[in-house]
Design a protein around this motif. Structure first.
Motif, PDB file in Angstrom:
ATOM      1  N   GLY A 145      79.761 -43.222 -34.416  1.00  0.00           N
ATOM      2  CA  GLY A 145      80.934 -42.465 -34.812  1.00  0.00           C
ATOM      3  C   GLY A 145      82.248 -42.950 -34.221  1.00  0.00           C
ATOM      4  N   GLN A 146      82.192 -43.899 -33.282  1.00  0.00           N
ATOM      5  CA  GLN A 146      83.439 -44.417 -32.700  1.00  0.00           C
ATOM      6  C   GLN A 146      84.171 -45.227 -33.760  1.00  0.00           C
ATOM      7  OE1 GLN A 146      82.932 -46.249 -28.903  1.00  0.00           O
ATOM      8  NE2 GLN A 146      84.997 -47.053 -28.849  1.00  0.00           N
ATOM      9  N   LEU A 147      85.498 -45.156 -33.761  1.00  0.00           N
ATOM     10  CA  LEU A 147      86.292 -45.879 -34.750  1.00  0.00           C
ATOM     11  C   LEU A 147      86.323 -47.365 -34.399  1.00  0.00           C
ATOM     12  CD1 LEU A 147      89.273 -43.387 -35.145  1.00  0.00           C
ATOM     13  CD2 LEU A 147      87.255 -43.625 -36.603  1.00  0.00           C
ATOM     14  N   LYS A 148      85.748 -48.172 -35.260  1.00  0.00           N
ATOM     15  CA  LYS A 148      85.630 -49.610 -35.008  1.00  0.00           C
ATOM     16  C   LYS A 148      86.985 -50.297 -34.916  1.00  0.00           C
ATOM     17  CE  LYS A 148      83.374 -53.770 -36.765  1.00  0.00           C
ATOM     18  NZ  LYS A 148      82.434 -54.297 -37.761  1.00  0.00           N
ATOM     19  N   TYR A 149      87.942 -49.865 -35.739  1.00  0.00           N
ATOM     20  CA  TYR A 149      89.240 -50.524 -35.785  1.00  0.00           C
ATOM     21  C   TYR A 149      90.343 -49.686 -35.141  1.00  0.00           C
ATOM     22  CZ  TYR A 149      86.580 -53.401 -38.939  1.00  0.00           C
ATOM     23  OH  TYR A 149      85.608 -54.207 -39.462  1.00  0.00           O
ATOM     24  N   GLY A 150      89.955 -48.694 -34.374  1.00  0.00           N
ATOM     25  CA  GLY A 150      90.937 -47.889 -33.650  1.00  0.00           C
ATOM     26  C   GLY A 150      91.512 -46.742 -34.438  1.00  0.00           C
ATOM     27  N   THR A 151      91.821 -46.971 -35.712  1.00  0.00           N
ATOM     28  CA  THR A 151      92.437 -45.917 -36.524  1.00  0.00           C
ATOM     29  C   THR A 151      91.635 -45.621 -37.775  1.00  0.00           C
ATOM     30  OG1 THR A 151      93.817 -47.520 -37.699  1.00  0.00           O
ATOM     31  CG2 THR A 151      94.769 -46.467 -35.735  1.00  0.00           C
ATOM     32  N   GLU A 152      90.578 -46.337 -38.013  1.00  0.00           N
ATOM     33  CA  GLU A 152      89.760 -46.094 -39.223  1.00  0.00           C
ATOM     34  C   GLU A 152      88.307 -46.367 -38.940  1.00  0.00           C
ATOM     35  OE1 GLU A 152      89.933 -49.639 -42.073  1.00  0.00           O
ATOM     36  OE2 GLU A 152      91.939 -49.594 -41.215  1.00  0.00           O
TER      37      GLU A 152
END
Length: 152
Positions: A145-152
Protein backbone atom coordinates in the motif's frame (compact mmCIF):
# COMPACT_ATOMS: atom_id res chain seq x y z
CA UNK A 1 28.12 -25.97 -21.16
CA UNK A 2 25.34 -24.06 -22.91
CA UNK A 3 23.79 -20.88 -21.55
CA UNK A 4 20.60 -22.85 -20.76
CA UNK A 5 22.68 -25.34 -18.76
CA UNK A 6 24.35 -22.49 -16.87
CA UNK A 7 20.99 -20.86 -16.11
CA UNK A 8 19.71 -24.21 -14.78
CA UNK A 9 22.86 -24.67 -12.68
CA UNK A 10 22.57 -21.16 -11.22
CA UNK A 11 18.88 -21.76 -10.45
CA UNK A 12 19.79 -25.04 -8.70
CA UNK A 13 22.27 -23.17 -6.48
CA UNK A 14 19.61 -20.57 -5.63
CA UNK A 15 16.95 -23.20 -4.90
CA UNK A 16 19.35 -25.26 -2.77
CA UNK A 17 20.42 -22.18 -0.84
CA UNK A 18 16.77 -21.28 -0.16
CA UNK A 19 16.01 -24.84 0.98
CA UNK A 20 18.95 -24.71 3.42
CA UNK A 21 17.40 -21.61 5.04
CA UNK A 22 14.49 -23.61 6.43
CA UNK A 23 15.69 -24.68 9.86
CA UNK A 24 18.96 -22.75 9.35
CA UNK A 25 20.73 -25.91 8.21
CA UNK A 26 24.42 -24.91 8.18
CA UNK A 27 25.64 -28.19 6.64
CA UNK A 28 23.21 -27.82 3.72
CA UNK A 29 24.06 -24.11 3.33
CA UNK A 30 27.85 -24.23 3.09
CA UNK A 31 28.16 -25.95 -0.34
CA UNK A 32 26.44 -23.00 -2.06
CA UNK A 33 29.20 -20.55 -1.12
CA UNK A 34 32.92 -20.45 -1.93
CA UNK A 35 35.49 -21.69 0.53
CA UNK A 36 37.59 -19.00 2.17
CA UNK A 37 36.66 -15.43 2.96
CA UNK A 38 35.68 -14.23 -0.55
CA UNK A 39 31.92 -14.37 0.04
CA UNK A 40 30.23 -11.10 1.06
CA UNK A 41 26.62 -10.72 2.23
CA UNK A 42 24.58 -7.64 3.07
CA UNK A 43 22.03 -9.45 5.25
CA UNK A 44 18.38 -8.63 5.87
CA UNK A 45 19.32 -8.10 9.54
CA UNK A 46 21.44 -5.08 8.53
CA UNK A 47 24.84 -6.68 9.17
CA UNK A 48 27.63 -7.61 6.75
CA UNK A 49 29.01 -11.17 6.70
CA UNK A 50 32.37 -12.04 5.12
CA UNK A 51 33.00 -15.65 4.23
CA UNK A 52 30.73 -18.66 4.61
CA UNK A 53 32.22 -19.39 8.05
CA UNK A 54 31.02 -15.97 9.25
CA UNK A 55 27.51 -16.72 7.97
CA UNK A 56 27.63 -20.21 9.54
CA UNK A 57 28.50 -18.63 12.91
CA UNK A 58 25.39 -16.43 12.63
CA UNK A 59 23.16 -19.41 11.84
CA UNK A 60 24.59 -21.53 14.67
CA UNK A 61 24.19 -18.73 17.19
CA UNK A 62 20.62 -17.96 16.07
CA UNK A 63 19.69 -21.65 16.23
CA UNK A 64 21.09 -21.91 19.76
CA UNK A 65 18.50 -19.37 20.99
CA UNK A 66 15.59 -20.82 18.98
CA UNK A 67 15.56 -18.41 16.06
CA UNK A 68 14.79 -20.10 12.76
CA UNK A 69 13.29 -19.69 9.31
CA UNK A 70 10.17 -21.82 8.88
CA UNK A 71 9.37 -20.87 5.28
CA UNK A 72 11.10 -19.11 2.39
CA UNK A 73 10.06 -18.94 -1.24
CA UNK A 74 10.31 -16.88 -4.38
CA UNK A 75 7.18 -14.86 -5.11
CA UNK A 76 8.44 -13.90 -8.57
CA UNK A 77 10.32 -16.05 -11.04
CA UNK A 78 14.02 -15.33 -10.47
CA UNK A 79 15.66 -13.45 -13.32
CA UNK A 80 18.99 -15.05 -14.21
CA UNK A 81 21.62 -13.55 -16.49
CA UNK A 82 24.83 -15.43 -17.27
CA UNK A 83 27.94 -13.67 -18.58
CA UNK A 84 30.58 -16.36 -19.14
CA UNK A 85 31.78 -17.42 -15.70
CA UNK A 86 29.67 -14.92 -13.74
CA UNK A 87 25.92 -14.74 -13.20
CA UNK A 88 23.39 -12.39 -11.69
CA UNK A 89 20.17 -13.62 -10.11
CA UNK A 90 17.48 -11.23 -8.86
CA UNK A 91 14.24 -12.23 -7.21
CA UNK A 92 11.55 -11.21 -4.79
CA UNK A 93 10.68 -13.56 -1.97
CA UNK A 94 8.76 -14.10 1.19
CA UNK A 95 9.94 -15.71 4.40
CA UNK A 96 8.54 -16.48 7.80
CA UNK A 97 10.90 -16.42 10.74
CA UNK A 98 10.65 -17.30 14.41
CA UNK A 99 12.19 -14.39 16.34
CA UNK A 100 12.21 -13.04 19.89
CA UNK A 101 9.36 -10.61 20.52
CA UNK A 102 9.89 -7.45 22.63
CA UNK A 103 9.04 -9.61 25.67
CA UNK A 104 11.69 -12.17 24.66
CA UNK A 105 9.18 -14.87 23.74
CA UNK A 106 9.85 -16.58 20.40
CA UNK A 107 7.10 -15.76 17.90
CA UNK A 108 6.44 -15.93 14.18
CA UNK A 109 7.35 -12.82 12.24
CA UNK A 110 4.48 -13.39 9.86
CA UNK A 111 5.19 -13.02 6.16
CA UNK A 112 8.31 -10.95 5.54
CA UNK A 113 8.69 -9.84 1.91
CA UNK A 114 12.20 -9.20 0.63
CA UNK A 115 14.28 -8.50 -2.47
CA UNK A 116 17.30 -10.60 -3.26
CA UNK A 117 20.35 -10.12 -5.48
CA UNK A 118 22.85 -12.94 -5.87
CA UNK A 119 26.14 -12.61 -7.74
CA UNK A 120 27.59 -16.00 -8.66
CA UNK A 121 30.91 -17.11 -10.12
CA UNK A 122 31.82 -20.43 -11.68
CA UNK A 123 34.48 -20.84 -9.00
CA UNK A 124 34.18 -22.70 -5.70
CA UNK A 125 36.99 -20.68 -4.11
CA UNK A 126 39.37 -23.63 -4.37
CA UNK A 127 39.94 -23.47 -8.12
CA UNK A 128 37.11 -25.77 -9.23
CA UNK A 129 34.67 -24.58 -11.90
CA UNK A 130 31.47 -24.90 -9.85
CA UNK A 131 28.78 -22.22 -9.48
CA UNK A 132 28.81 -20.55 -6.05
CA UNK A 133 27.18 -17.44 -4.59
CA UNK A 134 29.96 -14.88 -4.03
CA UNK A 135 27.84 -11.90 -3.05
CA UNK A 136 24.28 -11.49 -1.86
CA UNK A 137 22.25 -8.44 -0.92
CA UNK A 138 18.88 -8.91 0.76
CA UNK A 139 16.58 -6.07 1.79
CA UNK A 140 13.02 -5.81 2.97
CA UNK A 141 10.39 -4.91 0.37
CA UNK A 142 8.29 -1.79 0.73
CA UNK A 143 5.15 -2.27 2.83
CA UNK A 144 1.92 -3.12 1.01
CA UNK A 145 0.00 0.00 0.00
CA UNK A 146 2.97 2.39 0.15
CA UNK A 147 3.00 4.90 -2.71
CA UNK A 148 5.74 3.78 -5.09
CA UNK A 149 6.16 7.19 -6.72
CA UNK A 150 5.50 9.34 -3.66
CA UNK A 151 2.26 10.86 -4.91
CA UNK A 152 0.59 8.00 -6.79
Amino acid sequence: MSNADDVAAVRAVHDGWFAANVGLDVDKMLPYFPVGDGYLQFNLNGFVYRGAADKAKLWRNLSSIGVTITRIEDVTEPEIQVFGDVALLTSEGEAELVLPSPTGKLESSGATRFRNTEFLRRDDGAGNAEWRIWHMHISESAPEGQLKYGTE
